[in-house]
Design an enzyme around this catalytic site. Sequence first.
Site, short mmCIF file in Angstrom:
data_model
loop_
_atom_site.label_atom_id
_atom_site.label_comp_id
_atom_site.label_asym_id
_atom_site.label_seq_id
_atom_site.Cartn_x
_atom_site.Cartn_y
_atom_site.Cartn_z
N LYS A 39 9.21 8.04 -6.67
CA LYS A 39 10.62 7.70 -6.48
C LYS A 39 11.36 7.48 -7.81
O LYS A 39 12.47 7.96 -8.00
CB LYS A 39 10.70 6.36 -5.74
N ARG A 116 14.30 -3.24 0.51
CA ARG A 116 12.89 -3.09 0.81
C ARG A 116 12.52 -3.77 2.12
O ARG A 116 11.38 -3.70 2.54
CB ARG A 116 12.08 -3.74 -0.30
N ARG A 155 -1.52 6.03 -13.05
CA ARG A 155 -0.24 5.93 -13.77
C ARG A 155 -0.38 5.05 -15.03
O ARG A 155 -1.03 4.02 -15.00
CB ARG A 155 0.81 5.31 -12.83
N ARG A 188 0.38 -0.84 -15.53
CA ARG A 188 1.13 -1.97 -14.98
C ARG A 188 0.18 -2.88 -14.22
O ARG A 188 -0.71 -2.39 -13.53
CB ARG A 188 2.20 -1.45 -14.01
N ARG A 199 0.37 -4.02 -2.25
CA ARG A 199 1.69 -3.36 -2.25
C ARG A 199 1.81 -2.39 -1.08
O ARG A 199 2.87 -2.27 -0.46
CB ARG A 199 1.91 -2.61 -3.57
#
Length: 252
Positions: A39, A116, A155, A188, A199
């Site tokens: 996103k 969200r 990532r 992260r 998450r």
Amino acid sequence: MNTNQEGWFSGGDSSCRPEQPVAAHPCRLVLLGPPGVGKGTQAELLCRQLRACHLSTGELFRAAKRNGASSPMMQEALDTMQRGQLVSDEMVVSMVRERTQCLRCCGGFLLDGFPRTVSQAEELSRMMEELGVTLDAAVSYELPLEEIVDRLSGRRTCPSCQSVYHVTANPPVVEDQCDHCQSRLMQRDDDRPEAIRVRMEAYQSETEPLIDFYEQAGLLQRIEASGSPQEILAKTLRLLKERGVSEQCLTG
Ligand code: AMP
């Protein structure tokens, strides 16, 4: 696009001048999708194309983390984020309310990471109604779960210039080093396996219901998020154009 995003990061009365010429019809989109679906990357590509501003609530929290939490409430939010959980609706909504100038900006916006929850979406609708602006579409990026977990755990981000890489799909030229500013890349905290699980659960229980919310509002545009970032961008623009959105945004 407002490259410095001054209004969003500073809040209150501060504002930034949109890049000229602004689109005749500013594009106002909400981007939905599970963490790791790409996103944020799409938001940046789309913003350049549509000349709208990228408004990410996650980036506001990461900026607060870099600059040191400004209040006990913010410290609590950052601890919540580190665990991979959602920050309270009350806190996130009040942060967005402090930035309503970004929602009515004549350059338009792409909201990434907000809303969200259904309650945040209802609040956004109220805020936009008060401001007299309307949403063009809610774009929902979709991918199978295994692919998402792979994307997230691989990532790596640059702590200095925020560039994003992937250990296999989009590696830096020199391992663990940012191509742009040579800083050492980091993972992260919330991309670690234990936080990813939390998450994903938060996404399924809190955010997935938003897909129905926007479908019922006639604003939902689903997009299968497989392929390269450029391919997904082209698909997004084509589908938005079919809805009559991007054509208006680009040419008004
Ligand atoms: P993101 O960069 O959008 O993945 O956001 C990173 C983290 O910031 C999330 O996992 C949450 O902890 C927090 N966060 C960002 N936006 C919201 C939101 N709209 N509601 C609740 N928590 C949020």
